[in-house]
Design a protein around this motif. Sequence first.
Motif, mmCIF file in Angstrom:
data_model
loop_
_atom_site.group_PDB
_atom_site.id
_atom_site.type_symbol
_atom_site.label_atom_id
_atom_site.label_comp_id
_atom_site.label_asym_id
_atom_site.label_seq_id
_atom_site.Cartn_x
_atom_site.Cartn_y
_atom_site.Cartn_z
ATOM 1 N N ARG A 288 -31.110 -49.205 12.028
ATOM 2 C CA ARG A 288 -31.859 -50.424 11.746
ATOM 3 C C ARG A 288 -31.208 -51.586 12.461
ATOM 4 O O ARG A 288 -30.000 -51.586 12.666
ATOM 5 C CB ARG A 288 -31.843 -50.706 10.246
ATOM 6 C CG ARG A 288 -32.795 -49.838 9.485
ATOM 7 C CD ARG A 288 -32.951 -50.365 8.083
ATOM 8 N NE ARG A 288 -33.304 -49.273 7.204
ATOM 9 C CZ ARG A 288 -33.169 -49.319 5.884
ATOM 10 N NH1 ARG A 288 -32.659 -50.384 5.302
ATOM 11 N NH2 ARG A 288 -33.531 -48.301 5.157
ATOM 12 N N PRO A 289 -32.013 -52.566 12.842
ATOM 13 C CA PRO A 289 -31.383 -53.724 13.489
ATOM 14 C C PRO A 289 -30.431 -54.435 12.538
ATOM 15 O O PRO A 289 -30.608 -54.369 11.315
ATOM 16 C CB PRO A 289 -32.555 -54.615 13.859
ATOM 17 C CG PRO A 289 -33.753 -54.033 13.230
ATOM 18 C CD PRO A 289 -33.464 -52.656 12.820
ATOM 19 N N MET B 222 -34.520 -53.522 17.881
ATOM 20 C CA MET B 222 -33.406 -52.869 18.562
ATOM 21 C C MET B 222 -33.094 -51.528 17.931
ATOM 22 O O MET B 222 -32.017 -50.990 18.085
ATOM 23 C CB MET B 222 -32.178 -53.761 18.516
ATOM 24 C CG MET B 222 -31.462 -53.802 19.836
ATOM 25 S SD MET B 222 -30.079 -54.918 19.823
ATOM 26 C CE MET B 222 -28.964 -54.193 18.665
ATOM 27 N N ASN C 135 -25.608 -60.709 22.459
ATOM 28 C CA ASN C 135 -25.711 -59.255 22.544
ATOM 29 C C ASN C 135 -25.269 -58.806 23.920
ATOM 30 O O ASN C 135 -24.903 -59.625 24.767
ATOM 31 C CB ASN C 135 -27.139 -58.782 22.217
ATOM 32 C CG ASN C 135 -28.153 -59.310 23.192
ATOM 33 O OD1 ASN C 135 -27.800 -59.762 24.275
ATOM 34 N ND2 ASN C 135 -29.403 -59.254 22.812
#
Lengths: 173, 127
Positions: free
Chosen positions: B16-17, B1, B31
């Motif tokens: 960063r995820p 993501m 989500n």
Amino acid sequence: MENFRRVQVVDEDDGQPLPFKNLHPDVVKMRVKEGSKIRNLVGYAVTHMLSEENGQIVFSAYGRGVTKAVTCVEILKRKIGGLHQVTKVQYKIVQEVWEQKGPKVQHPAPRLNVQKNYPSINILLSKEPLDPQEEGYQPPQSMALKETGKRFPLSHSEHCAPKKKTEESEGCY
Amino acid sequence: MAEQKSLPGRGLHTRRPAPRPPRSPSDIYVNTKTDFRAQLARCRQLLGAGGLREVRVHGLGLAIGRAINLALQLQLSHPGTLLLSPSTSTVELTDDLEPEGGEDMEPGARNRNNSAIHIRVYRPQGE
């Protein structure tokens, strides 16, 4: 809905008691909305909590304001240690009245009543200990554990959720 | 993501995820991209006949509202038998910064915080 505009919003839950037991009589209710500024909310809450001996404060929000309410609570918990927390979620019923607009509308304009169920959150923060058996109770966090690995001291802009406008299209609203 | 986003004067900026703690079948991470009805159906199945006694619904940032909605819908679909116990926390996220101005500049990282909600959806004892 293009030819309608919202003329009235009726808050059904207004005036109803908060969903907490054994509340202080002079508890402060913060109504967090989408456009509320976090620094205003937290600034007021910090002054209140520092001035009162047994301060209690409730943050309540619905719809798109819930993220902001949670953020405010998290900031406040870190600024003032040793706060007991009870979180409750529920649906909030809001009645809306929409009126037809446009050049060719007869008088009086046709109206639509819409009932909306928004997910809402109520968070109670208290200096006094609360009932640990209650649903949604959270004991005070130890500060040393939370503060490790932080490069910066607390600042509001850092904590804000990324500014992103997303229209949620959920069938269950 | 991981998303790429360009801010004026700050170069490229990659998110960063979010860190995900080890998950068990009863942990649901909500989500904003997954279809809401699919998420709801999955939770209903988990809590259905002979299933789990408890699921934990997690939502981060913008997904907090969805997580609350999901938990409330679950409660509505099992009337009178499910209790909700929410708690809130702060999650630390890391952004990678890639400076413009050539190779000689070090890529940096920046930390920021985001709020999260964790809702325990469970059947009370003695049922």
